[in-house]
Design an enzyme around this catalytic site. Sequence first.
Site, PDB file in Angstrom:
ATOM      1  N   ARG A 299      -7.035  -2.001  -6.189  1.00 41.35           N
ATOM      2  CA  ARG A 299      -7.761  -2.961  -5.573  1.00 41.35           C
ATOM      3  C   ARG A 299      -8.621  -4.143  -6.448  1.00 41.35           C
ATOM      4  O   ARG A 299      -8.694  -5.292  -6.514  1.00 41.35           O
ATOM      5  CB  ARG A 299      -7.920  -3.107  -4.280  1.00 41.35           C
ATOM      6  CG  ARG A 299      -6.425  -3.480  -3.123  1.00 41.35           C
ATOM      7  CD  ARG A 299      -7.226  -2.289  -2.480  1.00 41.35           C
ATOM      8  NE  ARG A 299      -5.672  -1.582  -1.849  1.00 41.35           N
ATOM      9  CZ  ARG A 299      -5.197  -1.934  -0.917  1.00 41.35           C
ATOM     10  NH1 ARG A 299      -4.700  -3.508  -0.280  1.00 41.35           N
ATOM     11  NH2 ARG A 299      -3.878  -1.862  -0.511  1.00 41.35           N
TER      12      ARG A 299
ATOM     13  N   CYS B 187      -6.636   3.064  -3.523  1.00 46.93           N
ATOM     14  CA  CYS B 187      -6.349   1.939  -2.740  1.00 46.93           C
ATOM     15  C   CYS B 187      -7.909   1.132  -3.383  1.00 46.93           C
ATOM     16  O   CYS B 187      -7.312   0.677  -4.289  1.00 46.93           O
ATOM     17  CB  CYS B 187      -6.425   2.404  -1.589  1.00 46.93           C
ATOM     18  SG  CYS B 187      -5.400   3.164  -0.551  1.00 46.93           S
TER      19      CYS B 187
ATOM     20  N   HIS C  90       0.912   2.043   3.829  1.00 48.11           N
ATOM     21  CA  HIS C  90      -0.432   3.113   4.554  1.00 48.11           C
ATOM     22  C   HIS C  90       0.042   3.529   5.813  1.00 48.11           C
ATOM     23  O   HIS C  90       0.903   3.316   7.007  1.00 48.11           O
ATOM     24  CB  HIS C  90      -1.039   2.733   4.425  1.00 48.11           C
ATOM     25  CG  HIS C  90      -2.735   3.682   3.995  1.00 48.11           C
ATOM     26  ND1 HIS C  90      -2.815   4.813   5.094  1.00 48.11           N
ATOM     27  CD2 HIS C  90      -3.187   4.128   3.291  1.00 48.11           C
ATOM     28  CE1 HIS C  90      -3.759   5.728   4.568  1.00 48.11           C
ATOM     29  NE2 HIS C  90      -4.015   5.092   3.226  1.00 48.11           N
TER      30      HIS C  90
ATOM     31  N   LYS D  44       0.822  10.112  -5.008  1.00 50.42           N
ATOM     32  CA  LYS D  44      -0.430   9.507  -4.818  1.00 50.42           C
ATOM     33  C   LYS D  44      -1.800  10.343  -4.909  1.00 50.42           C
ATOM     34  O   LYS D  44      -1.640  11.447  -4.129  1.00 50.42           O
ATOM     35  CB  LYS D  44      -0.574   8.427  -3.162  1.00 50.42           C
ATOM     36  CG  LYS D  44      -2.013   8.303  -3.329  1.00 50.42           C
ATOM     37  CD  LYS D  44      -1.451   7.865  -1.332  1.00 50.42           C
ATOM     38  CE  LYS D  44      -3.476   7.158  -0.789  1.00 50.42           C
ATOM     39  NZ  LYS D  44      -3.459   6.956   0.258  1.00 50.42           N
TER      40      LYS D  44
ATOM     41  N   ASP E  81      -0.185  -0.384  -5.049  1.00 52.66           N
ATOM     42  CA  ASP E  81      -0.763  -0.051  -5.449  1.00 52.66           C
ATOM     43  C   ASP E  81      -1.534   0.925  -5.957  1.00 52.66           C
ATOM     44  O   ASP E  81      -2.483   1.615  -7.190  1.00 52.66           O
ATOM     45  CB  ASP E  81      -2.513  -0.274  -4.346  1.00 52.66           C
ATOM     46  CG  ASP E  81      -2.852   0.356  -3.372  1.00 52.66           C
ATOM     47  OD1 ASP E  81      -0.992   1.565  -2.583  1.00 52.66           O
ATOM     48  OD2 ASP E  81      -2.850   0.889  -2.201  1.00 52.66           O
ATOM     49  N   ASN E  82      -0.357   1.720  -5.512  1.00 56.51           N
ATOM     50  CA  ASN E  82      -0.030   3.489  -5.974  1.00 56.51           C
ATOM     51  C   ASN E  82       0.937   3.822  -5.804  1.00 56.51           C
ATOM     52  O   ASN E  82       1.541   3.363  -4.698  1.00 56.51           O
ATOM     53  CB  ASN E  82      -1.434   4.452  -5.652  1.00 56.51           C
ATOM     54  CG  ASN E  82      -1.542   4.791  -4.317  1.00 56.51           C
ATOM     55  OD1 ASN E  82      -2.787   3.997  -4.161  1.00 56.51           O
ATOM     56  ND2 ASN E  82      -0.859   4.499  -3.381  1.00 56.51           N
TER      57      ASN E  82
ATOM     58  N   HIS F 195      -9.999  -2.884   1.966  1.00 55.14           N
ATOM     59  CA  HIS F 195     -10.870  -1.702   1.782  1.00 55.14           C
ATOM     60  C   HIS F 195     -11.694  -1.690   0.087  1.00 55.14           C
ATOM     61  O   HIS F 195     -11.713  -0.980  -0.513  1.00 55.14           O
ATOM     62  CB  HIS F 195      -9.659  -0.788   0.917  1.00 55.14           C
ATOM     63  CG  HIS F 195      -9.843   0.334   1.390  1.00 55.14           C
ATOM     64  ND1 HIS F 195      -8.816   1.007   0.578  1.00 55.14           N
ATOM     65  CD2 HIS F 195     -10.123   1.687   1.808  1.00 55.14           C
ATOM     66  CE1 HIS F 195      -9.018   2.813   1.005  1.00 55.14           C
ATOM     67  NE2 HIS F 195     -10.621   2.948   1.748  1.00 55.14           N
TER      68      HIS F 195
ATOM     69  N   LYS G 284      -5.067  -6.267   3.970  1.00 52.85           N
ATOM     70  CA  LYS G 284      -5.987  -4.836   3.908  1.00 52.85           C
ATOM     71  C   LYS G 284      -7.177  -5.099   2.096  1.00 52.85           C
ATOM     72  O   LYS G 284      -6.295  -5.613   1.351  1.00 52.85           O
ATOM     73  CB  LYS G 284      -5.502  -3.936   3.048  1.00 52.85           C
ATOM     74  CG  LYS G 284      -5.935  -2.724   3.053  1.00 52.85           C
ATOM     75  CD  LYS G 284      -5.063  -1.321   2.900  1.00 52.85           C
ATOM     76  CE  LYS G 284      -6.134  -0.461   1.489  1.00 52.85           C
ATOM     77  NZ  LYS G 284      -5.374   1.346   1.251  1.00 52.85           N
TER      78      LYS G 284
ATOM     79  N   ASP H  62       1.023  -0.683   0.187  1.00 52.32           N
ATOM     80  CA  ASP H  62      -0.010  -0.155   0.017  1.00 52.32           C
ATOM     81  C   ASP H  62       0.672   1.254   0.108  1.00 52.32           C
ATOM     82  O   ASP H  62       1.802   0.889   0.695  1.00 52.32           O
ATOM     83  CB  ASP H  62      -0.860  -0.037   1.375  1.00 52.32           C
ATOM     84  CG  ASP H  62      -2.256   1.298   1.357  1.00 52.32           C
ATOM     85  OD1 ASP H  62      -2.263   1.987  -0.109  1.00 52.32           O
ATOM     86  OD2 ASP H  62      -2.855   0.775   2.036  1.00 52.32           O
ATOM     87  N   ASP H  63       0.773   2.129  -0.612  1.00 54.68           N
ATOM     88  CA  ASP H  63       1.993   3.270  -0.629  1.00 54.68           C
ATOM     89  C   ASP H  63       2.521   3.197  -1.097  1.00 54.68           C
ATOM     90  O   ASP H  63       3.239   4.445  -0.444  1.00 54.68           O
ATOM     91  CB  ASP H  63       0.818   4.190   0.443  1.00 54.68           C
ATOM     92  CG  ASP H  63      -0.736   4.899  -0.067  1.00 54.68           C
ATOM     93  OD1 ASP H  63      -1.101   4.852  -0.317  1.00 54.68           O
ATOM     94  OD2 ASP H  63      -1.259   5.612   0.946  1.00 54.68           O
TER      95      ASP H  63
END
Length: 770
Positions: free
Chosen positions: A89, A85, A238, A411, A348-349, A145, A143, A47-48
């Site tokens: 996904r 995010c 994150h 992001k 994811d980004n 989300h 995660k 994540d991130d």
Amino acid sequence: MSVPAHARGYESFSGEIGRTTADSTPEWQYPPVAPAGAPNVVVVLVDDMGFSDIGPFGSEIDTPVLDRLAANGLRLTNFHTTPLCSPSRAALLTGINSHRAGFGFVANADPGYPGLRLELADDVLTLPEILRANGYATYAVGKWHLVRDATLHPAARRDSWPTRRGFDRYYGSLEGLNSFYYPNQLVSDSSPVNIEEYPEDYYLTDDYTDRAVGYIKELRAHDAAKPFFLYFAHTAMHGPLQAKPEDQAKYRGRYREGWDRLRQSRFASQLAQGLFPAGTEQKPRNTEPGYEAQEWDALTDEQRSRFERYMEVYAGMVDSIDQSLGRIVDTLEQLGELDNTIIVFTSDNGGTAEGGPEGTRTYFAQFAQVDEPEWERDVPHDDELIGTAKLGVHYPRGWGQASNTPFRFYKGQTFAGGVRVPFVLSWPRGLPRTDGDSGVRQEYVYITDLAPTLLDLIGLERPSVRNGLPAKDFDGVSAARVLHDPSAISQHAEQYSEMTGHRGFYRDGWKLLALHEPGRDIDDPRWQLFDVRTDPTELHDLSERLPGKVAELAAAWDEAAWHNTVFPLLTRQDLARRRPEEARLGDPVRILPGTPTLERYRSQRLIAYRDFTITVELSGYRAGDEGVLVAHGDPLGGYLVYVENGRLIFGYNAYGRYATLDAGEIAEGSRLLTLSATVRPHLRWDFTLGIDGVRAGELPDQVQLAGMSPWTGISVGLDARGPVSWDLRERRGVFRYGGELLAVTYHPGAVGVSEEAQRALDSEAELIAE
């Protein structure tokens, strides 16, 4: 299967394993059996995390497991995601563009439009559903989300929860972020885990990894041949950033030279590894208003000392992710299955700017936008606490730009810094490296391509039906040819992107991009044009020289947007809307002792931006009764009411700044205790404690807990999970109430009782997106 318009000349699948006969009897074998020798699949999604944060993409952070996988596998240097995010996904798990899949934004809003339904629709197939129908065991960890805030609680319908979308087992957090030491709610399969107190050595990434390894070992103990799909979606990187002490210590002092020199060294490593064509230039430091990164050497000594601590924590977390992957790789080696396991590692980004120019030590205060001089957004703390369980921090955006080396922005934006991320793939048996193949692939691949690519590599077909409905076709196309052949051309020839008015369109090496500028008409983008074949870092705007190409690609973006249900375009403020039925989450509620901790969003609706009163019913106070009566929150913000040494005490944690009200002794036989909060201007609360209807004390002018705070939900009869008060936890533990507590009742007042509250509500979605 129909072929998307951008998939030119290559169809990777045919047939329909989901086709049914007139009597609706499935034509596939039941129970389904996977093809002989089918590989395991492990997809690790971070994540991130930006493009340059792991060794195979230029980082100085120790990632030996990823180094090894990349050295024997493949690296995609032109892999793109969506800017946020949840959309990424949804696209990864479905092979469908994020808006068509219902996720044009993160699952923390609900404006009501088809491209923003923020739940997976009944006609959207997921990769685990397809694999399970073909004999795979399917596991998800971490995660999720892909669940709206209003459906996070255990009384909600679970249509978009993992085990309803193709996974046999699930363990993790449905939220978009979490504490690494005190997660607010974990879910096992389809039920929240009722945890009152986490072990002293608890760390979320380790917990996820324990469960992932356990799933694999359990499967092999019962079935030696059944292939599995493991989707391991990390909550890291994150915010809030928190790392284990030993992982932080490893990087102490390694970032004293700052982010400017770090970007230089990472870019030099990327060029040396052949990740970019010769002549590629690095983006100079971001200077655009609202996105600018400060010059490191122009900072004060105090700033540099504090800022380097943030990056030490971040590096420790990346290191921890690599350690986690190493445990999975070790397990596969022990089972003799590593060679026939497809391992994918990506993000994811891109890296984020949500910490602002200075970073933050009070993470959830960032989600409370208050345009008032007296609002203190970052409560000072000892810098030695940065990265520990006691603080919720995020780094300054200068480190975010370093994370995204060598690209522009972060992001949330459609420029490469927001959407171009590392991608490592290893499958020794099916994709062995040949002599002369560096393993580097520079062809354009998009996140929707992952599902069709994996099915193509395995040799499986995609069903055309889900739950009796025609399933939406893939928007992605297989990248198997690119993986097998370093000279192959990508079949993903064009792709739109959009996020809160930021736009992008890729076609055959051309990229059209626009930032949504505050105050500018959202229907009047200021387009920039880049030839990313020669200018991959998007530095040289060709829009004025080639207006015809701009017009062509702008028209193509518009056409793709209509096809993918992107309209209406919404700004971040527009996305704060919620559906009317959410109002019932703010109805009065009576909570009995022994009730598991309420879910975070449900709990917040009882107090957010409103007056409220909490009534505590006792059977009759007796001398010696003591403990926590009600608690809501954790170290990052919250409040609690407790009795100690015969005295009634209210503790209030305003994003880490703790205040106490001692209301005095409780008389024998007292039955009714109350805590009342009254909204005051500038997002403040006045608190009053009462005993049997008599005012017993006041704590006025306290900063409201807003945005996503309190993070941990309401518990009755103890302070469960993360402590609201560190001092009390260290002295008394969860401090379970020893008297006869009958119930705690919340009486919420009206929402939006001030203009400041409405402005804060309108801004929450904006902060979530950054």
